[in-house]
Motif scaffolding. Structure first.
Motif, PDB file in Angstrom:
ATOM      1  N   ILE A   1      37.196  72.818 -20.371  1.00  0.00           N
ATOM      2  CA  ILE A   1      37.498  74.169 -20.874  1.00  0.00           C
ATOM      3  C   ILE A   1      37.699  75.127 -19.707  1.00  0.00           C
ATOM      4  CG2 ILE A   1      36.570  76.109 -22.187  1.00  0.00           C
ATOM      5  CD1 ILE A   1      35.153  74.067 -23.964  1.00  0.00           C
ATOM      6  N   ILE A   2      36.856  75.020 -18.689  1.00  0.00           N
ATOM      7  CA  ILE A   2      37.006  75.882 -17.512  1.00  0.00           C
ATOM      8  C   ILE A   2      38.351  75.655 -16.843  1.00  0.00           C
ATOM      9  CG2 ILE A   2      36.112  76.346 -15.201  1.00  0.00           C
ATOM     10  CD1 ILE A   2      33.316  75.651 -16.309  1.00  0.00           C
ATOM     11  N   LEU A   3      38.723  74.399 -16.642  1.00  0.00           N
ATOM     12  CA  LEU A   3      39.985  74.096 -15.965  1.00  0.00           C
ATOM     13  C   LEU A   3      41.183  74.436 -16.841  1.00  0.00           C
ATOM     14  CD1 LEU A   3      39.075  70.747 -14.201  1.00  0.00           C
ATOM     15  CD2 LEU A   3      39.351  73.001 -13.182  1.00  0.00           C
ATOM     16  N   MET A   4      41.040  74.343 -18.142  1.00  0.00           N
ATOM     17  CA  MET A   4      42.118  74.764 -19.035  1.00  0.00           C
ATOM     18  C   MET A   4      42.449  76.231 -18.811  1.00  0.00           C
ATOM     19  SD  MET A   4      42.021  75.103 -23.185  1.00  0.00           S
ATOM     20  CE  MET A   4      41.001  76.591 -23.060  1.00  0.00           C
ATOM     21  N   VAL A   5      41.407  77.059 -18.750  1.00  0.00           N
ATOM     22  CA  VAL A   5      41.619  78.497 -18.550  1.00  0.00           C
ATOM     23  C   VAL A   5      42.192  78.769 -17.160  1.00  0.00           C
ATOM     24  CG1 VAL A   5      40.458  80.733 -18.417  1.00  0.00           C
ATOM     25  CG2 VAL A   5      39.800  79.093 -20.184  1.00  0.00           C
ATOM     26  N   ILE A   6      41.610  78.129 -16.129  1.00  0.00           N
ATOM     27  CA  ILE A   6      42.069  78.381 -14.765  1.00  0.00           C
ATOM     28  C   ILE A   6      43.517  77.945 -14.589  1.00  0.00           C
ATOM     29  CG2 ILE A   6      41.746  77.687 -12.356  1.00  0.00           C
ATOM     30  CD1 ILE A   6      38.778  77.576 -12.882  1.00  0.00           C
ATOM     31  N   SER A   7      43.885  76.789 -15.128  1.00  0.00           N
ATOM     32  CA  SER A   7      45.256  76.306 -14.966  1.00  0.00           C
ATOM     33  C   SER A   7      46.262  77.230 -15.648  1.00  0.00           C
ATOM     34  CB  SER A   7      45.378  74.885 -15.526  1.00  0.00           C
ATOM     35  OG  SER A   7      45.192  74.875 -16.932  1.00  0.00           O
ATOM     36  N   GLU A   8      45.842  77.890 -16.733  1.00  0.00           N
ATOM     37  CA  GLU A   8      46.757  78.796 -17.442  1.00  0.00           C
ATOM     38  C   GLU A   8      46.831  80.167 -16.788  1.00  0.00           C
ATOM     39  OE1 GLU A   8      46.113  76.781 -21.856  1.00  0.00           O
ATOM     40  OE2 GLU A   8      45.121  78.673 -21.349  1.00  0.00           O
ATOM     41  N   MET A   9      45.943  80.433 -15.858  1.00  0.00           N
ATOM     42  CA  MET A   9      46.013  81.697 -15.124  1.00  0.00           C
ATOM     43  C   MET A   9      47.023  81.643 -13.988  1.00  0.00           C
ATOM     44  SD  MET A   9      42.000  82.840 -14.899  1.00  0.00           S
ATOM     45  CE  MET A   9      41.123  83.431 -16.349  1.00  0.00           C
ATOM     46  N   PHE A  10      47.476  80.427 -13.625  1.00  0.00           N
ATOM     47  CA  PHE A  10      48.430  80.258 -12.541  1.00  0.00           C
ATOM     48  C   PHE A  10      49.809  79.940 -13.121  1.00  0.00           C
ATOM     49  CE2 PHE A  10      44.406  79.397 -10.490  1.00  0.00           C
ATOM     50  CZ  PHE A  10      44.543  79.951  -9.231  1.00  0.00           C
ATOM     51  N   ALA A  11      50.780  80.813 -12.882  1.00  0.00           N
ATOM     52  CA  ALA A  11      52.186  80.525 -13.203  1.00  0.00           C
ATOM     53  C   ALA A  11      52.356  79.967 -14.609  1.00  0.00           C
ATOM     54  CB  ALA A  11      52.767  79.563 -12.171  1.00  0.00           C
ATOM     55  N   SER A  12      51.806  80.653 -15.608  1.00  0.00           N
ATOM     56  CA  SER A  12      51.917  80.211 -16.989  1.00  0.00           C
ATOM     57  C   SER A  12      52.413  81.367 -17.842  1.00  0.00           C
ATOM     58  CB  SER A  12      50.562  79.714 -17.507  1.00  0.00           C
ATOM     59  OG  SER A  12      50.669  79.265 -18.839  1.00  0.00           O
ATOM     60  N   SER A  13      53.034  81.037 -18.957  1.00  0.00           N
ATOM     61  CA  SER A  13      53.534  82.067 -19.869  1.00  0.00           C
ATOM     62  C   SER A  13      52.910  81.950 -21.252  1.00  0.00           C
ATOM     63  CB  SER A  13      55.065  81.966 -19.981  1.00  0.00           C
ATOM     64  OG  SER A  13      55.438  80.683 -20.471  1.00  0.00           O
ATOM     65  N   SER A  14      51.906  81.107 -21.409  1.00  0.00           N
ATOM     66  CA  SER A  14      51.237  80.962 -22.702  1.00  0.00           C
ATOM     67  C   SER A  14      49.856  80.372 -22.457  1.00  0.00           C
ATOM     68  CB  SER A  14      52.037  80.050 -23.642  1.00  0.00           C
ATOM     69  OG  SER A  14      52.075  78.722 -23.150  1.00  0.00           O
ATOM     70  N   GLY A  15      49.052  80.395 -23.492  1.00  0.00           N
ATOM     71  CA  GLY A  15      47.709  79.832 -23.395  1.00  0.00           C
ATOM     72  C   GLY A  15      46.641  80.905 -23.379  1.00  0.00           C
TER      73      GLY A  15
END
Length: 272
Positions: free
Chosen positions: A204-218
């Motif tokens: 869950i932590i990595l899901m949030v962190i990965s979506e904070m970098f260069a993402s347009s959804s999540g």
């Protein structure tokens, strides 16, 4: 007249009612206390960044019971489950192989200890540089962090197998897939499930962190978007949603563990 059987039934019903009330109080007591404390603080404080629970609840309903459920929540869950499943398959498979082979374990242990010492969020920029910024990269980020607790717990579970049972299987000619199915996986099951529980929170932590970098959804992207736009109740509603999702997923994993390890918890399969 009131017979002994009627009195006994009343006592049983009263006992069950008391246990149910105590269970509800135990489960809801701490959350209710936190909400009350939050409400009191927001009432006496003029802090703009700590809105009242009522405002957050309204923002929760308006934000997440809308198109954002399809655009942000479901894609995040899909990436989380895909990365988690990939980590579970790799962690259990490699863990069983390493745990069963002393030579392989001796060779792999320094490498495992090295990668385990690296905080998973540190690898997020590196993985994105190597693999791009698509959904596959986010799944890979989640898997790269979740795999370690599963792998290491599986190795330890396989190493701790009962030697008497191992010798018994060897004497009766139980080998290969039969030994894996009837001895190795059940024997290491409690440790494997412990690794899966640890990996869930990391995922869950990595899901949030990965979506904070260069993402347009999540969810991660949306929470940061709310923060940058000073939409504070909406930001808090996203944080609340993450907590609820984590709680529900943990409950589902616990139910799965009780069913898979019914023998370990002293229950029959039919009652699990």
């Amino acid at each position: 007249m009131t017979g002994p059987e009627t009195v006994r039934r009343k006592d049983v019903r009263a006992t069950r009612t008391g246990r149910t009330a105590l269970r509800v109080l135990t489960v809801a007591g701490v959350p209710a206390l936190l909400v009350i404390s939050w409400q009191l603080y927001s009432t006496v404080s003029e802090n703009f960044y700590v809105p009242a629970p009522g405002r957050v609840a309204r923002a929760f309903a308006e934000t997440w019971f809308s198109e954002r459920l399809l655009d942000d929540v479901l894609p995040s869950l899909a990436r989380l489950l895909a990365g988690y499943a990939l980590a579970a398959a790799a962690g259990v498979g490699l863990g069983v192989a390493i745990g069963l082979s002393p030579r392989l374990r001796a060779a792999a242990e320094p490498v495992l200890e090295f990668f385990r010492a690296i905080p998973p969020p540190v690898l997020v920029p590196l993985i994105m540089l190597l693999a791009g910024i698509g959904d596959g990269t986010k799944v890979l980020v989640i898997a790269s962090g979740c795999v370690w607790p599963i792998l290491l717990n599986t190795v330890e579970g396989v190493r701790a197998l009962d030697e008497v049972l191992s010798d018994t299987c060897r004497m009766y000619g139980v080998r290969d897939l039969s030994r894996l199915r009837h001895l190795v996986l059940p024997g290491a099951g409690p440790q494997i499930m412990a690794g899966l529980r640890q990996a869930l929170s990391i995922g869950i932590i990595l899901m949030v962190i990965s979506e904070m970098f260069a993402s347009s959804s999540g969810l991660g992207f949306t929470i940061v978007l709310f923060q940058r736009g000073f939409q504070i109740p909406e930001m808090w509603s996203g944080i609340l949603l993450l907590g609820l999702l984590g709680y529900v997923l943990a409950l589902l994993l616990r139910r799965l563990e009780r069913r898979v390890l019914s023998w370990h918890h002293g229950r029959g399969v039919g009652r699990a």
